[in-house]
Write an enzyme that holds these catalytic residues in place. Structure first.
Site, PDB file in Angstrom:
ATOM      1  N   LYS A 137      -3.309 -14.804  -5.709  1.00  0.00           N
ATOM      2  CA  LYS A 137      -4.060 -14.584  -6.943  1.00  0.00           C
ATOM      3  C   LYS A 137      -3.048 -14.236  -8.032  1.00  0.00           C
ATOM      4  O   LYS A 137      -1.850 -14.093  -7.741  1.00  0.00           O
ATOM      5  CB  LYS A 137      -5.102 -13.491  -6.775  1.00  0.00           C
ATOM      6  CG  LYS A 137      -4.528 -12.113  -6.501  1.00  0.00           C
ATOM      7  CD  LYS A 137      -5.642 -11.110  -6.495  1.00  0.00           C
ATOM      8  CE  LYS A 137      -5.115  -9.713  -6.281  1.00  0.00           C
ATOM      9  NZ  LYS A 137      -6.152  -8.707  -6.303  1.00  0.00           N
ATOM     10  N   CYS A 147      -5.607  -9.335   3.032  1.00  0.00           N
ATOM     11  CA  CYS A 147      -6.695  -8.517   3.578  1.00  0.00           C
ATOM     12  C   CYS A 147      -7.938  -9.299   4.015  1.00  0.00           C
ATOM     13  O   CYS A 147      -8.317  -9.239   5.186  1.00  0.00           O
ATOM     14  CB  CYS A 147      -7.093  -7.451   2.561  1.00  0.00           C
ATOM     15  SG  CYS A 147      -5.786  -6.249   2.308  1.00  0.00           S
ATOM     16  N   GLY A 188     -13.824 -21.068  -6.461  1.00  0.00           N
ATOM     17  CA  GLY A 188     -12.437 -21.521  -6.366  1.00  0.00           C
ATOM     18  C   GLY A 188     -12.123 -22.063  -4.991  1.00  0.00           C
ATOM     19  O   GLY A 188     -13.027 -22.505  -4.264  1.00  0.00           O
ATOM     20  N   GLU A 211      -4.160  -5.772  -5.035  1.00  0.00           N
ATOM     21  CA  GLU A 211      -2.847  -6.175  -5.518  1.00  0.00           C
ATOM     22  C   GLU A 211      -2.996  -6.790  -6.903  1.00  0.00           C
ATOM     23  O   GLU A 211      -3.987  -7.433  -7.207  1.00  0.00           O
ATOM     24  CB  GLU A 211      -2.231  -7.195  -4.565  1.00  0.00           C
ATOM     25  CG  GLU A 211      -1.697  -6.538  -3.317  1.00  0.00           C
ATOM     26  CD  GLU A 211      -1.180  -7.548  -2.302  1.00  0.00           C
ATOM     27  OE1 GLU A 211      -0.736  -8.630  -2.700  1.00  0.00           O
ATOM     28  OE2 GLU A 211      -1.236  -7.231  -1.102  1.00  0.00           O
ATOM     29  N   LYS A 257      14.939  -3.078   2.650  1.00  0.00           N
ATOM     30  CA  LYS A 257      13.924  -2.675   1.679  1.00  0.00           C
ATOM     31  C   LYS A 257      14.252  -1.296   1.108  1.00  0.00           C
ATOM     32  O   LYS A 257      14.210  -1.067  -0.096  1.00  0.00           O
ATOM     33  CB  LYS A 257      12.550  -2.651   2.386  1.00  0.00           C
ATOM     34  CG  LYS A 257      11.386  -2.539   1.466  1.00  0.00           C
ATOM     35  CD  LYS A 257      10.079  -2.617   2.234  1.00  0.00           C
ATOM     36  CE  LYS A 257       9.541  -4.012   2.340  1.00  0.00           C
ATOM     37  NZ  LYS A 257       8.174  -4.107   2.830  1.00  0.00           N
ATOM     38  N   VAL A 302       0.828  -1.216   0.000  1.00  0.00           N
ATOM     39  CA  VAL A 302       0.000   0.000   0.000  1.00  0.00           C
ATOM     40  C   VAL A 302       0.860   1.263   0.000  1.00  0.00           C
ATOM     41  O   VAL A 302       0.659   2.174  -0.804  1.00  0.00           O
ATOM     42  CB  VAL A 302      -0.966  -0.010   1.211  1.00  0.00           C
ATOM     43  CG1 VAL A 302      -1.635   1.338   1.397  1.00  0.00           C
ATOM     44  CG2 VAL A 302      -2.033  -1.083   1.005  1.00  0.00           C
TER      45      VAL A 302
END
Ligand code: NAD
Length: 483
Positions: A373, A313, A306, A205, A35, A11
């Site tokens: 996903k 989330c 599915g 995402e 990072k 985010v």
């Protein structure tokens, strides 16, 4: 206007980059040094379509910066977005530790009027809690100093509801050079007003950059007209494309986010339940979903059967909302059912595999897809990983492939066999399971797959293939809710 984004994850990085691309000056802050170092070396910590190009462009044009120095970035910014993670606690309530940590960290860097915008998904009342945290710090400071000088709510910035506005003391010596109209003559402590805004994020995402720049809505929860004006200025490019704005109080904004995620999770679970019923009676869930989606009151989105919802989330937000309702003395019965049906959905997928392979001990199962996903490397609460763990418990060996999520999965499950592509994965396996709906899995050379498999069993948990065609090629095929 200069903006700090605290938390440079999915985010924060997308928000920061897109706001920089709106022409604002943005500093992305994270406590994870690696990072930030990677980002400063032009290496992305996450995958998101179009993000790399936008980061490069805005860094080059000197609008986007990355740092671990929270103090300096807060001092330099007028608006501070909080976009840190809010993982579940052991009791599944939302863990607000990181948000609280940030609130504590920024207290003494507030050197003039600031708008503190919470973008993390937090439970109802966190805006007030951030104010309280800052107040507690003020009280601690007051105890150590002779002359208390600030009163929460005394700011002229928010005459509407002082509860979400505060004035904080700056520690003596921390901001000696900070000029402020509110600075006390000769005093050691300075009061600075701030406002708190709840601005939940709804991006998805995989298409996060597009979603951020073309949102269905922007929700702004604040009681301060001054903060509202600043937020409207930040999002001005979206006003220009007629994005609807919902302006409300912080509590309502916070609950809107949970209501949306819980509803979508319910919609997914509903179609899964219908699919499971289809499996029992031989009906076709795709026809049902299509007909339902044609009803304007329902809409076709989120009606894809599915292995159940996953990701960072929906699982945590449904659990957190259920838990939060319980703490308010309300049993959210519908959500309880959704959470338990979603967990069962993983188990039902494993039952399908067992139905075709029998005892799984010593069997090799080829899994296509590890991400929760397609178009993301995110494996948080991925249905694929949950299914793999259940299969491992049954004694199966796993060969797997994912276009983006292999490195992340290796850190969690190092003992799987990671393959180069779909065909190497199928090689010498007892069955092929499609667990994530990647586009590149939609057009596999099924005849080649069939030759590579030990037995031609195709378990299509994302319904990517036409059952009749797969069967005509000689596969034992099973999808979800259609045979
Ligand atoms: P993330 O885990 O990808 O990123 C969070 C980042 O915050 C990490 O890089 C972490 O190092 C950093 N961080 C934590 N504490 C910090 C601190 N004290 N100071 C500086 N940095 C700190 O999380 P995310 O997926 O970006 O989610 C962030 C929030 O947004 C969560 O509340 C989530 O529920 C919500 N949200 C996520 C999505 C999504 O699709 N991922 C969508 C909408 C809302």
């Amino acid at each position: 206007m200069k903006i700090s984004i605290i938390g440079t994850g999915y985010v924060g990085l997308v928000t920061g980059t897109c706001l920089a691309n709106f022409g604002l000056q943005v500093i992305c802050v994270d406590k994870d040094n690696d990072k930030i170092q990677q980002l400063n070396n032009k290496k992305l910590s996450i995958y998101e379509s179009h993000l790399e190009y936008l980061i490069e462009k805005n860094v080059k044009e000197k609008r986007l910066f990355f740092t671990t120095d929270i103090k300096k970035s807060v001092e330099e910014s007028q608006v501070i977005f909080i976009a840190v993670d809010t993982p579940p606690n052991h009791d599944v309530s939302a863990n607000l530790k990181q948000v609280e940590e940030v609130a504590q960290e920024i207290v003494f860097s507030i050197n003039n009027y600031k708008v503190i915008v919470n973008k993390s998904t937090v439970l109802i009342g966190i805006a007030a809690k951030i104010s309280r945290i800052i107040q507690e710090y003020r009280t601690k400071t007051d105890k150590n100093t002779p002359s208390p000088s600030v009163i929460l709510g005394a700011s002229s910035a928010c005459p509407v509801k002082p509860c979400f506005t505060g004035v904080i003391p700056a520690k003596a010596g921390i901001h000696p050079s900070s000029p402020s109209p509110l600075r006390r003559e000769g005093g050691v402590r300075v009061k600075y007003p701030f406002d708190i805004v709840s601005n939940p994020e709804f991006l998805r995402e995989g298409s996060a950059v597009y979603e951020f720049t073309h949102p269905d809505k922007i929700v702004i929860g604040t009681t301060s007209p001054k903060a509202l004006k600043i937020m409207q200025e930040i999002y001005r490019p979206l006003y220009l494309i007629d994005t609807p704005f919902v302006i409300t109080n912080p509590e309502t904004a916070e609950l809107i986010k949970y209501a949306c995620n819980a509803f979508l999770a319910t919609k997914i679970t509903f179609i899964n339940e219908i699919a499971n019923l289809c499996d029992k009676v031989g009906a076709d869930v795709h026809q049902i979903a299509k007909a339902m989606g044609l009803d304007g009151r329902i809409s076709p989105k989120f009606l894809h059967p599915g292995p159940g919802y996953g990701g960072s989330c929906f699982p945590k937000d449904t659990e957190a909302l259920y838990h939060f309702a319980a703490t308010c003395g309300y049993e959210f019965k519908l959500l309880k059912g959704v959470i338990s049906a979603n967990k069962r959905q993983r188990e039902l997928m494993v039952d399908k595999i067992k139905h075709h392979l029998g005892d799984l001990k010593g069997k090799t199962i080829a899994i296509l897809g590890l991400a929760f996903k397609q178009n993301t490397d995110d494996i948080r609460k991925s249905p694929s990983l949950d299914i793999i763990k259940l299969l491992l418990k049954e004694g199966a060996h796993i060969r797997c492939f994912d276009p983006l999520a292999m490195d992340n999965t290796k850190k969690n499950l190092p003992n799987l066999t990671y393959c180069q592509d779909e065909y190497e994965t199928a090689d010498e396996s007892d069955a092929l399971v499609i667990a994530t709906e990647w586009n590149q899995f939609r057009n596999l050379d099924l005849l080649k797959i069939k030759k590579l498999l030990k037995s031609p069993i195709l378990l299509d948990l994302r319904n990517l293939y036409d059952p009749a065609k797969a069967k005509a090629l000689g596969f034992v095929y099973e999808g979800v809710g259609r045979k």
